[in-house]
Enzyme design. Sequence first.
Site: not given
Lengths: 260, 260
Positions: B1-2
């Site tokens: 995830m970012c």
Amino acid sequence: MCELLGMSANVPTDICFSFSGLMQRGGGTGPHRDGWGIAFYEGKGIRAFHDPAPSCHSVIAQLIKNHPIKSLVVISHIRQANVGLVCLENTHPFIRELWGYSWAFAHNGQLDKRIFDLPLIFYKPVGSTDSEYAFCWLLDQIRLTFPERPDNFDELTTFIHQCCEQLRSMGVFNMLLSESQYLFAYCSSKLSWLTRRAPFGEASLKDDDLTVDFCQETTNNDVVTVVATEPLTANEAWTRLNAGELVVFHEGLAQDHRAP
Amino acid sequence: MCELLGMSANVPTDICFSFSGLMQRGGGTGPHRDGWGIAFYEGKGIRAFHDPAPSCHSVIAQLIKNHPIKSLVVISHIRQANVGLVCLENTHPFIRELWGYSWAFAHNGQLDKRIFDLPLIFYKPVGSTDSEYAFCWLLDQIRLTFPERPDNFDELTTFIHQCCEQLRSMGVFNMLLSESQYLFAYCSSKLSWLTRRAPFGEASLKDDDLTVDFCQETTNNDVVTVVATEPLTANEAWTRLNAGELVVFHEGLAQDHRAP
């Protein structure tokens, strides 16, 4: 008129030394106060910086001058505006994607109004310069003729050369173009290049009080070509391109190419 | 995830404060060590910075943190890689031209392999991420349905929303997208926003020991919205988007939009 700076190398190389010389021309020793930009290829990726402010006062230009970014292919430009306002979207190099490659383009010179009559298909300019319009047209032509990336770049090079000749018929068209591996340099009036390789010596910038001993910075296998509007150093033998000449560089070396 | 960070404002505004918070998550307070990028619109022009190195150690990120770049629309991203190597061409935001506008796109989440089966026409990815592939497909769809820029963005917004729903069916798809004036924010799992306007107060970053009194920095007419994966401040009331919700911001304000 503007100033172009390009680099092709066989090992990731920083362009700090040459960029220092170019930057001085951006409002320092030269009249090119209307912005500057630089694109560094890193593999297929591209790291681009654009600034409509004069390069000699730019904080970002200082960072690039002092903070080595290593690359195999670089295209840089400082601008003295003729067609198009001084603003970010008119700042070279321009970038577009074709075949899943990021193409970068910078132009020195001026094309007459006929350029804006050429039909555009896939690519549209974001700004208002003759330069970006010419780039969009050039990429359109390449895309129409080569829908896929060719394995061999000979035919592509001849085709790009023909397109450049057509653009030169509309004015002054000195150009640097790349897709990440090859650097295309086309001369309409002013463009010079220099290949540095072992045995390396010292070089002194014309525009800045700076000398580099490349011997300290390189290995014996390094090959680095620098292309610039005017020779950047006083004590090296630069080759001037002739009007209508295209030279392609790959891994630092000029490639054989028969004119169309 | 970012982590995603976006901004929409009615006057050129710097994002130094919010960026400071985001940057700490890039290897500092968060696990997002695999690069970062930011795109600032200036008129139709775009100033983009990409770095595959962690933002908390990046010299360029330091420069952006300390050197205010004022903009009406900003899209930023720090990456924790899932699909695609850590390299420059896989670093968000991705940028492509459509209608003579530079579109920027950043994605948080992961799409399954079906994304790579969607046909691409005009736009091809340069890197190997699901994110850039989704962006190319999305722009293709927009281009096919709206060959010219529409005067009114209502239909376009509904269409983009539909495309986002289709992408969400393939995994997690939180997205920021802009063409220079409008900021599209689509939520699949996590996205929050906050509009700051008079009377301005103080805000304290969660991730960095920093408080700003916006009163000192703004006029009474300023309207600035910040969009982020997680609220960046502890003492302000952020709005969380619902799954499947799209919000469009223009000049700092959320626009009315009926879900498709």
